[in-house]
Design a protein around this motif. Structure first.
Motif, PDB file in Angstrom:
ATOM      1  N   HIS A 190     -33.321   3.577  43.418  1.00  0.00           N
ATOM      2  CA  HIS A 190     -32.119   2.828  43.769  1.00  0.00           C
ATOM      3  C   HIS A 190     -32.249   1.429  43.171  1.00  0.00           C
ATOM      4  O   HIS A 190     -32.543   0.459  43.864  1.00  0.00           O
ATOM      5  CB  HIS A 190     -31.945   2.787  45.283  1.00  0.00           C
ATOM      6  CG  HIS A 190     -31.970   4.138  45.914  1.00  0.00           C
ATOM      7  ND1 HIS A 190     -33.126   4.701  46.416  1.00  0.00           N
ATOM      8  CD2 HIS A 190     -30.995   5.066  46.079  1.00  0.00           C
ATOM      9  CE1 HIS A 190     -32.860   5.901  46.884  1.00  0.00           C
ATOM     10  NE2 HIS A 190     -31.580   6.154  46.684  1.00  0.00           N
ATOM     11  N   GLY A 191     -32.080   1.369  41.870  1.00  0.00           N
ATOM     12  CA  GLY A 191     -32.221   0.123  41.133  1.00  0.00           C
ATOM     13  C   GLY A 191     -33.579   0.010  40.481  1.00  0.00           C
ATOM     14  O   GLY A 191     -34.563   0.633  40.912  1.00  0.00           O
ATOM     15  N   PRO A 192     -33.682  -0.793  39.421  1.00  0.00           N
ATOM     16  CA  PRO A 192     -34.951  -0.948  38.700  1.00  0.00           C
ATOM     17  C   PRO A 192     -35.999  -1.659  39.548  1.00  0.00           C
ATOM     18  O   PRO A 192     -35.673  -2.407  40.469  1.00  0.00           O
ATOM     19  CB  PRO A 192     -34.554  -1.801  37.485  1.00  0.00           C
ATOM     20  CG  PRO A 192     -33.349  -2.564  37.944  1.00  0.00           C
ATOM     21  CD  PRO A 192     -32.609  -1.641  38.862  1.00  0.00           C
ATOM     22  N   VAL A 193     -37.265  -1.425  39.243  1.00  0.00           N
ATOM     23  CA  VAL A 193     -38.353  -2.133  39.913  1.00  0.00           C
ATOM     24  C   VAL A 193     -38.410  -3.556  39.344  1.00  0.00           C
ATOM     25  O   VAL A 193     -38.588  -3.744  38.140  1.00  0.00           O
ATOM     26  CB  VAL A 193     -39.695  -1.405  39.707  1.00  0.00           C
ATOM     27  CG1 VAL A 193     -40.840  -2.227  40.289  1.00  0.00           C
ATOM     28  CG2 VAL A 193     -39.653  -0.016  40.340  1.00  0.00           C
ATOM     29  N   VAL A 194     -38.261  -4.556  40.219  1.00  0.00           N
ATOM     30  CA  VAL A 194     -38.227  -5.954  39.774  1.00  0.00           C
ATOM     31  C   VAL A 194     -39.388  -6.768  40.322  1.00  0.00           C
ATOM     32  O   VAL A 194     -39.524  -7.958  40.011  1.00  0.00           O
ATOM     33  CB  VAL A 194     -36.897  -6.627  40.174  1.00  0.00           C
ATOM     34  CG1 VAL A 194     -35.718  -5.956  39.477  1.00  0.00           C
ATOM     35  CG2 VAL A 194     -36.709  -6.627  41.690  1.00  0.00           C
ATOM     36  N   SER A 195     -40.228  -6.159  41.162  1.00  0.00           N
ATOM     37  CA  SER A 195     -41.285  -6.893  41.855  1.00  0.00           C
ATOM     38  C   SER A 195     -42.367  -5.909  42.266  1.00  0.00           C
ATOM     39  O   SER A 195     -42.205  -4.684  42.130  1.00  0.00           O
ATOM     40  CB  SER A 195     -40.686  -7.578  43.099  1.00  0.00           C
ATOM     41  OG  SER A 195     -41.687  -8.149  43.910  1.00  0.00           O
ATOM     42  N   ASP A 196     -43.480  -6.440  42.806  1.00  0.00           N
ATOM     43  CA  ASP A 196     -44.481  -5.549  43.391  1.00  0.00           C
ATOM     44  C   ASP A 196     -44.065  -5.090  44.791  1.00  0.00           C
ATOM     45  O   ASP A 196     -44.741  -4.271  45.410  1.00  0.00           O
ATOM     46  CB  ASP A 196     -45.870  -6.204  43.404  1.00  0.00           C
ATOM     47  CG  ASP A 196     -45.924  -7.529  44.135  1.00  0.00           C
ATOM     48  OD1 ASP A 196     -44.871  -8.009  44.595  1.00  0.00           O
ATOM     49  OD2 ASP A 196     -47.027  -8.093  44.256  1.00  0.00           O
ATOM     50  N   HIS A 197     -42.952  -5.612  45.295  1.00  0.00           N
ATOM     51  CA  HIS A 197     -42.313  -5.121  46.522  1.00  0.00           C
ATOM     52  C   HIS A 197     -40.968  -4.514  46.161  1.00  0.00           C
ATOM     53  O   HIS A 197     -40.313  -4.928  45.202  1.00  0.00           O
ATOM     54  CB  HIS A 197     -42.040  -6.270  47.502  1.00  0.00           C
ATOM     55  CG  HIS A 197     -43.257  -6.835  48.157  1.00  0.00           C
ATOM     56  ND1 HIS A 197     -43.484  -6.761  49.501  1.00  0.00           N
ATOM     57  CD2 HIS A 197     -44.319  -7.509  47.639  1.00  0.00           C
ATOM     58  CE1 HIS A 197     -44.631  -7.361  49.794  1.00  0.00           C
ATOM     59  NE2 HIS A 197     -45.147  -7.826  48.683  1.00  0.00           N
ATOM     60  N   TYR A 198     -40.536  -3.545  46.944  1.00  0.00           N
ATOM     61  CA  TYR A 198     -39.160  -3.075  46.877  1.00  0.00           C
ATOM     62  C   TYR A 198     -38.323  -3.950  47.820  1.00  0.00           C
ATOM     63  O   TYR A 198     -38.860  -4.641  48.689  1.00  0.00           O
ATOM     64  CB  TYR A 198     -39.045  -1.616  47.313  1.00  0.00           C
ATOM     65  CG  TYR A 198     -39.960  -0.658  46.580  1.00  0.00           C
ATOM     66  CD1 TYR A 198     -40.346  -0.904  45.251  1.00  0.00           C
ATOM     67  CD2 TYR A 198     -40.434   0.490  47.200  1.00  0.00           C
ATOM     68  CE1 TYR A 198     -41.180  -0.026  44.576  1.00  0.00           C
ATOM     69  CE2 TYR A 198     -41.272   1.376  46.522  1.00  0.00           C
ATOM     70  CZ  TYR A 198     -41.651   1.116  45.221  1.00  0.00           C
ATOM     71  OH  TYR A 198     -42.476   1.988  44.548  1.00  0.00           O
ATOM     72  N   GLY A 199     -37.016  -3.922  47.646  1.00  0.00           N
ATOM     73  CA  GLY A 199     -36.119  -4.644  48.539  1.00  0.00           C
ATOM     74  C   GLY A 199     -35.591  -3.736  49.633  1.00  0.00           C
ATOM     75  O   GLY A 199     -35.729  -2.510  49.580  1.00  0.00           O
ATOM     76  N   VAL A 200     -34.967  -4.341  50.637  1.00  0.00           N
ATOM     77  CA  VAL A 200     -34.327  -3.599  51.724  1.00  0.00           C
ATOM     78  C   VAL A 200     -32.931  -4.174  51.921  1.00  0.00           C
ATOM     79  O   VAL A 200     -32.774  -5.390  52.087  1.00  0.00           O
ATOM     80  CB  VAL A 200     -35.119  -3.716  53.040  1.00  0.00           C
ATOM     81  CG1 VAL A 200     -34.411  -2.953  54.166  1.00  0.00           C
ATOM     82  CG2 VAL A 200     -36.543  -3.188  52.866  1.00  0.00           C
ATOM     83  N   GLU A 201     -31.916  -3.290  51.882  1.00  0.00           N
ATOM     84  CA  GLU A 201     -30.548  -3.734  52.150  1.00  0.00           C
ATOM     85  C   GLU A 201     -30.053  -3.094  53.444  1.00  0.00           C
ATOM     86  O   GLU A 201     -30.462  -1.979  53.794  1.00  0.00           O
ATOM     87  CB  GLU A 201     -29.611  -3.413  50.979  1.00  0.00           C
ATOM     88  CG  GLU A 201     -29.422  -1.952  50.673  1.00  0.00           C
ATOM     89  CD  GLU A 201     -28.472  -1.700  49.507  1.00  0.00           C
ATOM     90  OE1 GLU A 201     -28.106  -2.651  48.790  1.00  0.00           O
ATOM     91  OE2 GLU A 201     -28.090  -0.518  49.326  1.00  0.00           O
ATOM     92  N   VAL A 202     -29.185  -3.823  54.146  1.00  0.00           N
ATOM     93  CA  VAL A 202     -28.736  -3.417  55.473  1.00  0.00           C
ATOM     94  C   VAL A 202     -27.234  -3.619  55.580  1.00  0.00           C
ATOM     95  O   VAL A 202     -26.719  -4.676  55.192  1.00  0.00           O
ATOM     96  CB  VAL A 202     -29.445  -4.262  56.562  1.00  0.00           C
ATOM     97  CG1 VAL A 202     -28.985  -3.838  57.949  1.00  0.00           C
ATOM     98  CG2 VAL A 202     -30.953  -4.159  56.434  1.00  0.00           C
ATOM     99  N   ASP A 203     -26.548  -2.631  56.130  1.00  0.00           N
ATOM    100  CA  ASP A 203     -25.118  -2.738  56.446  1.00  0.00           C
ATOM    101  C   ASP A 203     -24.961  -2.756  57.959  1.00  0.00           C
ATOM    102  O   ASP A 203     -25.384  -1.811  58.647  1.00  0.00           O
ATOM    103  CB  ASP A 203     -24.331  -1.571  55.859  1.00  0.00           C
ATOM    104  CG  ASP A 203     -24.162  -1.681  54.356  1.00  0.00           C
ATOM    105  OD1 ASP A 203     -23.923  -2.793  53.875  1.00  0.00           O
ATOM    106  OD2 ASP A 203     -24.277  -0.655  53.670  1.00  0.00           O
ATOM    107  N   ILE A 204     -24.333  -3.820  58.475  1.00  0.00           N
ATOM    108  CA  ILE A 204     -24.183  -4.018  59.910  1.00  0.00           C
ATOM    109  C   ILE A 204     -22.713  -4.235  60.228  1.00  0.00           C
ATOM    110  O   ILE A 204     -22.012  -4.958  59.510  1.00  0.00           O
ATOM    111  CB  ILE A 204     -24.995  -5.248  60.366  1.00  0.00           C
ATOM    112  CG1 ILE A 204     -26.492  -5.011  60.141  1.00  0.00           C
ATOM    113  CG2 ILE A 204     -24.731  -5.576  61.835  1.00  0.00           C
ATOM    114  CD1 ILE A 204     -27.305  -6.264  60.180  1.00  0.00           C
TER     115      ILE A 204
END
Length: 267
Positions: A246-260
């Motif tokens: 879900h998107g390219p790797v841009v860091s040594d961490h993945y991101g987290v997205e939230v819909d509220i």
């Protein structure tokens, strides 16, 4: 309301400008209301643009690239410590909504900027559809660290929270949600809610994979990048992004997205 948290690793990444652009494209596509970034760096000796923000500040460059595309985000940034002997490394919040107030503060024992274990929180209260909500971007230490114990840092974080305010804590907590009786359980036992567990839909779990800085002996996937709330809320979806799927790797961490889902003038 759509949120994103990412430990962006900024200038420590290979091809960082390409990855910065990929982050910008994701923000444009997903139209996040609030973005929490950690490991946001700038060189110690580049020109100041305003306050303590220099012209190579990773979050400032993201903000300016978004502005060029017609998207106006406000930036709150501060640096916690010197990293790799040449960077001022800190945390940032970007938001499309009016900022009512903002500040930053240390949660670590050390407040020495030359100590890489010095940990600071950047915080802003934002008005979203008439509702004031406080966001903290966090980069905390490790459970077993005797010099800078996670418990103390988290306790300082909680001491700063106004229980009457709706508050989110986003970021790299350096404690695996999949491991019992350590930092994650410590946080959950003190009244916070993990939006991942509240979500109607989840996509992905782990936010790091294998050994990275600070986790040199790790050989598995861990969920250490979290979005926590001091209220039990309606969460539509939580998804891992920037993971190569879900998107390219841009860091040594993945991101987290939230819909509220929030109600106007919710209290």
């Amino acid at each position: 309301m759509r949120l994103l948290t990412l430990n962006c690793h900024s200038w420590q990444e290979e091809q960082p400008l390409e990855k910065l652009n990929q982050i910008v494209q994701q923000i444009l596509a997903q139209d996040y209301d609030v973005i929490a970034l950690q490991e946001v760096s700038q060189l110690m000796d580049t020109p100041i643009v305003y306050d303590d923000v220099r012209n190579d500040n990773f979050a400032y460059l993201i903000q300016q690239a978004l502005k060029e595309q017609g998207q106006t985000y406000s930036l709150v940034w501060d640096f916690a410590h010197i990293g790799y002997d040449k960077y001022e490394e800190g945390l940032a919040l970007l938001t499309k909504h009016p900022i009512l107030k903002s500040d930053s503060y240390y949660v670590s024992r050390s407040q020495d900027t030359f100590d890489w274990k010095s940990r600071k929180i950047v915080r802003a209260t934002i008005q979203v559809d008439g509702t004031p909500i406080t966001f903290n971007t966090c980069h905390l230490g490790w459970w077993a660290d005797e010099v800078e114990p996670f418990q103390e840092q988290f306790n300082h974080l909680m001491a700063r929270m106004d229980p009457l305010e709706w508050t989110f804590f986003l970021g790299d907590f350096n404690n695996d949600a999949l491991e019992r009786n350590t930092g994650y359980d410590y946080m959950m036992q003190r009244g916070l809610h993990d939006v991942f567990l509240l979500a109607k839909e989840t996509v992905g779990i782990e936010t790091i994979n294998g050994n990275i800085d600070g986790w040199e002996d790790n050989q598995q996937g861990l969920r250490i990048d979290l979005v926590l709330s001091n209220r039990k809320i309606d969460v539509e979806r939580v998804g891992v992004v920037f993971d190569g799927i879900h998107g390219p790797v841009v860091s040594d961490h993945y991101g987290v997205e939230v819909d509220i889902q929030i109600q106007k003038n919710e209290h």
